[in-house]
Each structure stands twice: as structure tokens, then as C-alpha cells.
Design a protein around this motif. Sequence first.
Motif, PDB file in Angstrom:
ATOM      1  N   ILE A 500       1.257  -1.303  -0.085  1.00  5.06           N
ATOM      2  CA  ILE A 500       0.155  -0.026  -0.262  1.00  5.06           C
ATOM      3  C   ILE A 500       0.746   1.442   0.277  1.00  5.06           C
ATOM      4  N   GLU A 501       1.217   2.431  -1.012  1.00  8.85           N
ATOM      5  CA  GLU A 501       1.685   3.074  -1.679  1.00  8.85           C
ATOM      6  C   GLU A 501       1.655   4.244  -0.059  1.00  8.85           C
ATOM      7  N   ASP A 502       0.151   4.119   0.450  1.00  2.96           N
ATOM      8  CA  ASP A 502       0.100   5.339   1.082  1.00  2.96           C
ATOM      9  C   ASP A 502       0.174   5.138   2.518  1.00  2.96           C
ATOM     10  N   VAL A 503       0.885   4.052   2.778  1.00  3.17           N
ATOM     11  CA  VAL A 503       1.038   3.346   4.068  1.00  3.17           C
ATOM     12  C   VAL A 503       3.046   3.763   4.201  1.00  3.17           C
ATOM     13  N   THR A 504       2.989   4.300   5.419  1.00  2.00           N
ATOM     14  CA  THR A 504       4.390   4.259   6.176  1.00  2.00           C
ATOM     15  C   THR A 504       4.678   4.034   7.471  1.00  2.00           C
ATOM     16  N   MET A 505       3.714   3.654   8.701  1.00  2.00           N
ATOM     17  CA  MET A 505       3.791   3.272   9.585  1.00  2.00           C
ATOM     18  C   MET A 505       2.403   2.532   9.851  1.00  2.00           C
ATOM     19  N   VAL A 506       3.283   0.631  10.274  1.00  3.68           N
ATOM     20  CA  VAL A 506       2.320  -0.119  11.245  1.00  3.68           C
ATOM     21  C   VAL A 506       2.141   0.184  12.693  1.00  3.68           C
ATOM     22  N   ALA A 507       1.548  -0.381  13.540  1.00  3.80           N
ATOM     23  CA  ALA A 507       2.039  -0.320  14.738  1.00  3.80           C
ATOM     24  C   ALA A 507       0.694  -1.340  15.450  1.00  3.80           C
ATOM     25  N   TYR A 508       0.403  -1.877  16.056  1.00  8.85           N
ATOM     26  CA  TYR A 508      -0.643  -3.169  17.314  1.00  8.85           C
ATOM     27  C   TYR A 508      -0.851  -2.746  18.210  1.00  8.85           C
ATOM     28  N   ALA A 509      -2.063  -2.924  18.413  1.00  7.74           N
ATOM     29  CA  ALA A 509      -2.828  -2.330  19.372  1.00  7.74           C
ATOM     30  C   ALA A 509      -2.896  -3.677  20.592  1.00  7.74           C
ATOM     31  N   VAL A 510      -2.549  -3.037  21.692  1.00  9.06           N
ATOM     32  CA  VAL A 510      -2.386  -3.968  23.226  1.00  9.06           C
ATOM     33  C   VAL A 510      -3.101  -3.270  23.798  1.00  9.06           C
ATOM     34  N   THR A 511      -3.954  -3.019  24.058  1.00 10.08           N
ATOM     35  CA  THR A 511      -5.844  -3.031  24.600  1.00 10.08           C
ATOM     36  C   THR A 511      -6.708  -3.623  25.010  1.00 10.08           C
ATOM     37  N   THR A 512      -7.259  -4.278  25.921  1.00 10.15           N
ATOM     38  CA  THR A 512      -7.909  -5.467  26.489  1.00 10.15           C
ATOM     39  C   THR A 512      -9.769  -3.777  26.116  1.00 10.15           C
ATOM     40  N   LYS A 513     -10.847  -5.351  25.938  1.00 12.29           N
ATOM     41  CA  LYS A 513     -11.580  -4.716  25.851  1.00 12.29           C
ATOM     42  C   LYS A 513     -12.498  -5.394  27.523  1.00 12.29           C
ATOM     43  N   PRO A 514     -12.544  -4.044  28.252  1.00 16.76           N
ATOM     44  CA  PRO A 514     -12.551  -2.988  28.894  1.00 16.76           C
ATOM     45  C   PRO A 514     -11.352  -2.633  29.256  1.00 16.76           C
ATOM     46  N   PRO A 515     -10.945  -1.591  28.917  1.00 17.63           N
ATOM     47  CA  PRO A 515     -11.318  -0.476  28.702  1.00 17.63           C
ATOM     48  C   PRO A 515     -11.436   0.338  26.872  1.00 17.63           C
TER      49      PRO A 515
END
Length: 521
Positions: A500-515
Motif C-alpha cells: 500500500i503506497e500510502d502507508v508508512t507506519m504500522v502499529a499493533y493495538a495492545v489494549t483489552t476490552k474493557p477499557p
Amino acid sequence: MSGENLLIPGGTILVVDYGGQYAHLIARRLRELGVLAVITPYTRVGDADLSKYSAIVLSGSHRSVLETDPDVLESARRILSNSGIPVLGVCFGHQLIAKTLGGVVEKGCGEYGRVVVKLVERDELFNGWEGEEYVWMSHGDCVSKPPPGSRVLAVSENGVTAALKIELKGRVVYTVQFHPEVSHTVKGLALLDNFARLAGVERKWVRNTYYALVEAELEKYRGVEGPVIAAVSGGVDSTVAAAVARKVLGDRVIPVLVDHGLFREGEVEEVVEKLSATGLKPLVLDERERFLSRLEGVVDCEERRRIIGEEFAKVFDQVMEAEGARLFVQGTTYPDIVESGGTVVADRIKSHHNVAGLPSWFREKYLVAEPLKHLYKDEVREVARMLGVPGYFVERHPFPGPGLAVRVIGVFTREKLEVCRRASAIVEQVLRRHGLLDKVWQAFAVVGDDKWVGVKGDARRVGYVVIVRIVESSDAMTADYFKPPYSVLDEVSREITRSIEDVTMVAYAVTTKPPSTIEPC
């Protein structure tokens, strides 16, 4: 499930709903143990014959005990004044019982997510527990001074009172600050099992009743004449609802799939092929431009949900009128309702397009059947297996009704939508390649307005930040982030930024539900 008319003498627990997000999940877990559990809002406690029940559970709430109305306190007083009926208070219920009996509740001691609790006194309620266990907390207030005559059974790692036992009028009252009903409280089901056993509740609830309930919801409409329109999307919920409708109401049920332009990559074609193979060939309506033109530039997710709900209703209104139909079937499940504030006392977290987003005029004009509205996703999957629904539908990851519209944060644009669609496909492809896709609840990508300076082809490039979200869950009411090998995350990141040409950063979500919630908005 609601309705005091459902009763098994000697085998029914009443769950009093104070508006917590997990009130129905308490009933769900008790039914899992073979116990019939029915729910009533606290506003109806005064009208209920409490003596019919073998035990009572007070649920959590979005409210604070310190700022609640007199009716809440009165409901607790009435429950506690009924002699002989065992009681369990959960979270808000724990605090409410403590305050009602003379304890002190204070603010500023919140705990969220996984917390360790330590047993300070052994009791049968905690049979099967080790001295320390992980539990799930979600509270802002706490019991700072237990009521007179009570015994503290457990405390949290933060020193918060986590469990109480109170001898009251010849019966035992238990309270716990944590949520035993959620899967992330490791021994929570054992605690509920112990409570039911201590209360002497008979186990007469069988799982086959799930299907009987689903059929009964549709049997109500057998006398409605004319065609029946069933909304389908390829998810297990809508597929099961349509399949049961076809079984109960016959060939006059017409499955309809609305392509709103917000599906996953290649999903519409695949779903149509699979539904057709099961005998549920849908009428497909290409409404992509209709939806996307309305969503363009909209920032607020709740407004997007409202727009999608409104447009869906307009599309189905046209179909209903064209077919001369009066009955509409959709696959609403309980998490849809509870997060939409669709119960009497629940707080709204999100409006779902097929619940709060469905305009009142549509429900006034047509009959709306929601045969799965009392079930959780795992129960729906169980009904699907009973019906012989193919594994393709049963094992698919849950997908929100508003589709990718709720995975685009900030200003909604078609460019961001396509980034989200392509990145989500890559996430699924990589996980499938490593045999991980079927081991997680959901896996997808999110894109927002944030940009990140990068270098592509030796040139400066400002591109989007993509957030990858992969979670484990059993019912969507709670969730934990998945811990994939770093090599898999690396592969996901490299493929997204390369493809994907328009993406320069990938992050990973490490938060539970909840909060957090599973979906971003």
C-alpha cells in the motif's frame, strides 16, 4: 434472556440488571452451568415475586453507587429483606449491597482489566481457586469500609476489597468486586457454579433450549401473510436468522444482501456463492454509491452508524414495498443490543445499524423479527451447527454491520476506506498463512487521519498510520489482544507497507476490552 414468565421451580436464578454491560452475560454463564437464569431491570423488582427464585444476582452498572437514584437503593433493600434467598452481588452489586448494609463506598480506586486477587479467608464460594487468581475488573468506586458483621474473603493486588460474605436473616449474601461472568476471570465460572450449588439451585436448563427459543421467536409470525424479507451479509448471525426463518416460515423467505461498499476485499462475491450453495441464494442490491456518497467527509462514527442505519432502512423499505412484504428478519444478537443501550437501563456505548440505527419509522411500518436477540455469538454458532450451517459461516470472524465504516477513524474518505480494506486483507492472509486466523476472534486493520513521515524509493513520503487489531474472545463482551510471534507481526507490517503506497507506519493495538472496545468506533 428476559421475561419472568420463564421459570423452573427450584431451578431459576433472577439476575437484577442495574445497567451493566455484562448483566446478560451473567445469565449466559449460569445457563452454561445448566441453571435457568432470567433477567429483570431493577425498576421492576418491586413488582416481582422474589420468593419464586432460588437465588438472586445483582449485576454491575455504568452508574456510581454514590450518585444513584433512590429506586436503586430501594431495590437492594427489598432484595435483602427477603429472608432465605441467597444473594450474589457483582461489581456495582457488590458496592450497592455494602452501602445498603452500612458499609462505605468511595471514589478514586478504579481497576480495569486483568487484576490479581488474593484469598484472605477460605470459603466454599472459592472452591477450586488457588490462593491467588487473575480476575477481570471494571470499576471506578470501591468498598473502603465493609458493612458491620461482614467478612472480607479476598482483596485485590491494589488492596481493594474484592469479596465479602455476610450472614443476613438466616441466609448468606456474597459480593465480589470483579466480574466472574467474563471469560478473563480464570476461575469465574467455578465461582458461579459454587454459588449455584450453595444456593441449592437445580440444574434443569439444557442447551437444546437455545434452538427452541430461536424458533419460538419466529413462530410468533407464522400467521403473517406474504413474502418475508431476511437481511443477510454472510455473517453467522444473519445466516442463522435467515436459515431458521426459511425453516419456520418456508420458501416465502427472501434473503437480501445489500452491497454498501463497506465489505471486506472480495467478500460480496464469495458470500453470494456460499449462500447460494446452502439454498439461501440472495437478492443482491448494489448500493455502493448510495452509501459512500452519504458517508464522504463524515467524522463522527455515531453519525456514520446513523446514516448507514437510515440508508439500510430506506433500501429495505423499497424492497419490502416492491415484494409486498410486512415481516423483516435480521440477525440482531445480544451484544448488539447491550452496546446500543437497547435494554431498559444499559448505557449506550455504540449504536448498531440494526438496533439503535434502525429508525423508529421502519419498526412502526413493518414487523421486525429478531430471533437471535437473546443469544451470544458462541450460542449462535451452536445453533448454526444444530441447523447444519456450513463451517464457512460458523467459523467466520465477526464483522460489524456498518462494515469498514467503523474502521476508518476521523474524516471518512474513499481513499482511507481502500487503505483499510487492503490492509485488513493482508492481516487475514498472513495469519491464515501461519495457521493463526482460526485461532483468534477478530483480526483487521484500522486507518485514521494521523500521518507519518517515511522513505519509499529513496524519497520522502508522508503516509498513513495503520493500526492492526487482533483479539481473542468468546462472546465479544470482553476481549484480550492476541500475542502473535514477532516474526508474524513483522511480516504483516512489511506486506502492508510494501503493498500500500500510502502507508508508512504500522502499529499493533495492545489494549483489552474493557477499557477499549474491539472496534475503534
